[in-house]
Design a protein around this motif. Structure first.
Motif, short mmCIF file in Angstrom:
data_model
loop_
_atom_site.label_atom_id
_atom_site.label_comp_id
_atom_site.label_asym_id
_atom_site.label_seq_id
_atom_site.Cartn_x
_atom_site.Cartn_y
_atom_site.Cartn_z
N SER A 1 2.30 8.70 -22.57
CA SER A 1 3.46 9.38 -23.16
C SER A 1 4.77 8.80 -22.66
O SER A 1 4.87 8.26 -21.55
CB SER A 1 3.41 10.87 -22.83
N GLU A 2 5.79 8.96 -23.47
CA GLU A 2 7.13 8.55 -23.08
C GLU A 2 7.62 9.39 -21.91
O GLU A 2 8.38 8.92 -21.08
CB GLU A 2 8.10 8.65 -24.27
N LYS A 3 7.18 10.64 -21.83
CA LYS A 3 7.56 11.51 -20.71
C LYS A 3 7.12 10.90 -19.39
O LYS A 3 7.90 10.84 -18.43
CB LYS A 3 6.99 12.91 -20.87
N ILE B 1 2.69 16.36 -17.04
CA ILE B 1 3.30 15.34 -16.20
C ILE B 1 4.23 16.05 -15.22
O ILE B 1 5.21 16.67 -15.63
CB ILE B 1 4.11 14.32 -17.04
N VAL B 2 3.91 15.97 -13.91
CA VAL B 2 4.70 16.67 -12.89
C VAL B 2 4.98 15.67 -11.76
O VAL B 2 4.31 15.66 -10.74
CB VAL B 2 3.96 17.91 -12.35
N LYS C 1 6.44 7.73 -18.75
CA LYS C 1 7.21 6.49 -18.52
C LYS C 1 8.64 6.81 -18.08
O LYS C 1 9.15 6.18 -17.15
CB LYS C 1 7.20 5.65 -19.78
N ASN C 2 9.27 7.78 -18.71
CA ASN C 2 10.64 8.15 -18.35
C ASN C 2 10.70 8.82 -16.98
O ASN C 2 11.60 8.54 -16.19
CB ASN C 2 11.24 9.09 -19.41
N ASP C 3 9.75 9.70 -16.69
CA ASP C 3 9.77 10.42 -15.42
C ASP C 3 9.49 9.51 -14.23
O ASP C 3 9.90 9.81 -13.10
CB ASP C 3 8.77 11.58 -15.42
N LEU C 4 8.83 8.39 -14.45
CA LEU C 4 8.57 7.45 -13.37
C LEU C 4 9.59 6.31 -13.32
O LEU C 4 9.46 5.40 -12.52
CB LEU C 4 7.14 6.88 -13.47
N SER C 5 10.59 6.37 -14.16
CA SER C 5 11.63 5.33 -14.16
C SER C 5 12.78 5.71 -13.27
O SER C 5 13.06 6.82 -12.97
CB SER C 5 12.14 5.09 -15.57
N PRO D 1 -7.41 4.55 -24.55
CA PRO D 1 -7.28 5.39 -23.35
C PRO D 1 -5.83 5.44 -22.86
O PRO D 1 -5.07 4.50 -23.09
CB PRO D 1 -8.17 4.69 -22.33
N TYR D 2 -5.49 6.55 -22.20
CA TYR D 2 -4.13 6.70 -21.68
C TYR D 2 -4.14 7.66 -20.49
O TYR D 2 -5.09 8.41 -20.28
CB TYR D 2 -3.17 7.19 -22.77
#
Length: 170
Positions: A162-164, A133-134, A166-170, A95-96
């Motif tokens: 997704s990496e998106k 992812i928004v 993880k990156n967008d929330l960093s 799951p993700y």
């Protein structure tokens, strides 16, 4: 025939089963929201929490509040929130978090007034449902709160995401 508005378990379900099985009658063109969860980010309290009442604009944040179309019309002080629509899916890895889309809102409970952009909430809900992812428009503090919540809620789902995201929330 199974009642499509009831669930066999304690999960919150709006529509279950496949409503587009070819008959073209009631429910044709409907979609399931079984995998979507509304998560509130309370910026001032530095916390995030789930409130399924938000699926029908009946969360504890929204109850007994009249929402206005102009943020400036809400009496001060208004408390800021992010309502984040989180959709989960399952892949071969497990799951993700598939879709995550955030909507801004403010609430003054004492004055029973708040601001939210209704079309934006509907559109973000749809984007989350479609696996988008928004979250880039969120402030850094809110992103950190949401990231910690998602990781803490289910570390496996976070790792499979997704990496998106993880990156967008960093």
């Amino acid at each position: 025939m199974k009642d499509i508005f009831k669930s066999d378990n304690s999960d919150f379900t709006i529509i279950s089963n496949d409503s587009t099985d070819g008959h073209g009658g009631f429910g044709a063109g409907s979609f399931s929201l079984n995998n979507m969860t509304p998560v509130f980010v309370d910026i001032e309290a530095n916390e995030a929490f789930i409130d399924v009442g938000a699926m029908h604009a009946r969360s504890k944040v929204e109850k007994r509040v009249k929402f206005l179309h102009e943020e400036e019309a809400v009496p001060k002080p208004a408390k800021p929130y992010w309502l984040v629509w989180v959709t989960t899916e399952r892949s071969e890895a497990g799951p993700y978090y598939a879709g995550v889309a955030a909507c801004y809102m403010t609430v003054n409970k004492e004055a029973k007034r708040g601001f939210k952009n209704f079309p934006d909430h509907v559109n973000k809900m749809d984007k989350s449902r479609k696996g988008q992812i928004v979250v880039a428009h969120m402030d850094d503090k809110s992103k950190a709160i949401l990231k910690d919540f998602l990781k803490g809620f289910n570390a496996e789902m976070w790792e499979n995401s997704s990496e998106k995201l993880k990156n967008d929330l960093s």
